[in-house]
Scaffold this motif. Structure first.
Motif, mmCIF file in Angstrom:
data_model
loop_
_atom_site.group_PDB
_atom_site.id
_atom_site.type_symbol
_atom_site.label_atom_id
_atom_site.label_comp_id
_atom_site.label_asym_id
_atom_site.label_seq_id
_atom_site.Cartn_x
_atom_site.Cartn_y
_atom_site.Cartn_z
ATOM 1 N N LYS A 55 -6.627 1.767 -7.837
ATOM 2 C CA LYS A 55 -6.735 0.401 -8.703
ATOM 3 C C LYS A 55 -5.552 0.285 -9.224
ATOM 4 O O LYS A 55 -4.917 -0.876 -9.678
ATOM 5 C CB LYS A 55 -8.176 0.748 -9.341
ATOM 6 C CG LYS A 55 -9.250 0.497 -8.671
ATOM 7 C CD LYS A 55 -10.515 0.416 -9.382
ATOM 8 C CE LYS A 55 -12.004 0.248 -8.569
ATOM 9 N NZ LYS A 55 -12.910 0.221 -9.330
ATOM 10 N N ASN A 56 -4.981 1.250 -10.165
ATOM 11 C CA ASN A 56 -3.933 1.163 -11.095
ATOM 12 C C ASN A 56 -2.554 1.003 -10.217
ATOM 13 O O ASN A 56 -1.906 0.103 -10.614
ATOM 14 C CB ASN A 56 -3.738 2.388 -11.793
ATOM 15 C CG ASN A 56 -4.791 2.630 -12.856
ATOM 16 O OD1 ASN A 56 -5.289 1.767 -13.360
ATOM 17 N ND2 ASN A 56 -4.800 3.887 -13.482
ATOM 18 N N ALA A 59 -2.933 -2.593 -9.109
ATOM 19 C CA ALA A 59 -2.878 -3.565 -10.478
ATOM 20 C C ALA A 59 -1.241 -3.701 -10.863
ATOM 21 O O ALA A 59 -0.778 -4.667 -11.072
ATOM 22 C CB ALA A 59 -3.721 -3.167 -11.556
ATOM 23 N N GLN A 60 -0.581 -2.521 -10.880
ATOM 24 C CA GLN A 60 0.791 -2.347 -11.047
ATOM 25 C C GLN A 60 1.591 -3.293 -10.088
ATOM 26 O O GLN A 60 2.651 -4.058 -10.437
ATOM 27 C CB GLN A 60 1.302 -1.118 -11.106
ATOM 28 C CG GLN A 60 0.786 -0.297 -12.169
ATOM 29 C CD GLN A 60 1.202 1.159 -12.129
ATOM 30 O OE1 GLN A 60 2.026 1.504 -11.144
ATOM 31 N NE2 GLN A 60 0.941 1.942 -13.349
ATOM 32 N N LEU A 63 0.280 -7.308 -10.730
ATOM 33 C CA LEU A 63 0.581 -7.928 -11.779
ATOM 34 C C LEU A 63 2.136 -7.607 -12.452
ATOM 35 O O LEU A 63 2.419 -7.953 -13.337
ATOM 36 C CB LEU A 63 -0.709 -7.435 -13.004
ATOM 37 C CG LEU A 63 -1.921 -7.721 -12.291
ATOM 38 C CD1 LEU A 63 -2.810 -7.146 -13.454
ATOM 39 C CD2 LEU A 63 -2.264 -9.292 -12.593
#
Length: 65
Positions: A55-56, A59-60, A63
């Protein structure tokens, strides 16, 4: 729980867990599934962390963090 029961928790008795035998080979029916539960919970913690890492990364990428 595994530490509290001690060596009786180490025995894995699939025949008892599948209902083929009325009592565990260690004599303690409550201790029979503890090793399987312990290793299942270890697996859960490992893949739970992998999910958060994925998920990280997503997201990186999306976003730009």
């Amino acid at each position: 729980m595994v530490e509290a029961i001690g060596p009786q928790a180490a025995a894995f008795d699939p025949a008892f867990l599948e209902g083929q035998r009325p009592h565990s080979i260690t004599g303690n029916d409550d201790a029979a599934p503890l090793a399987a539960y312990y290793f299942n919970f270890r697996k859960t913690s490992i893949y739970g962390g992998s999910n958060e890492i994925q998920k990280n990364i997503i997201a990186q990428m999306i976003l730009g963090l």
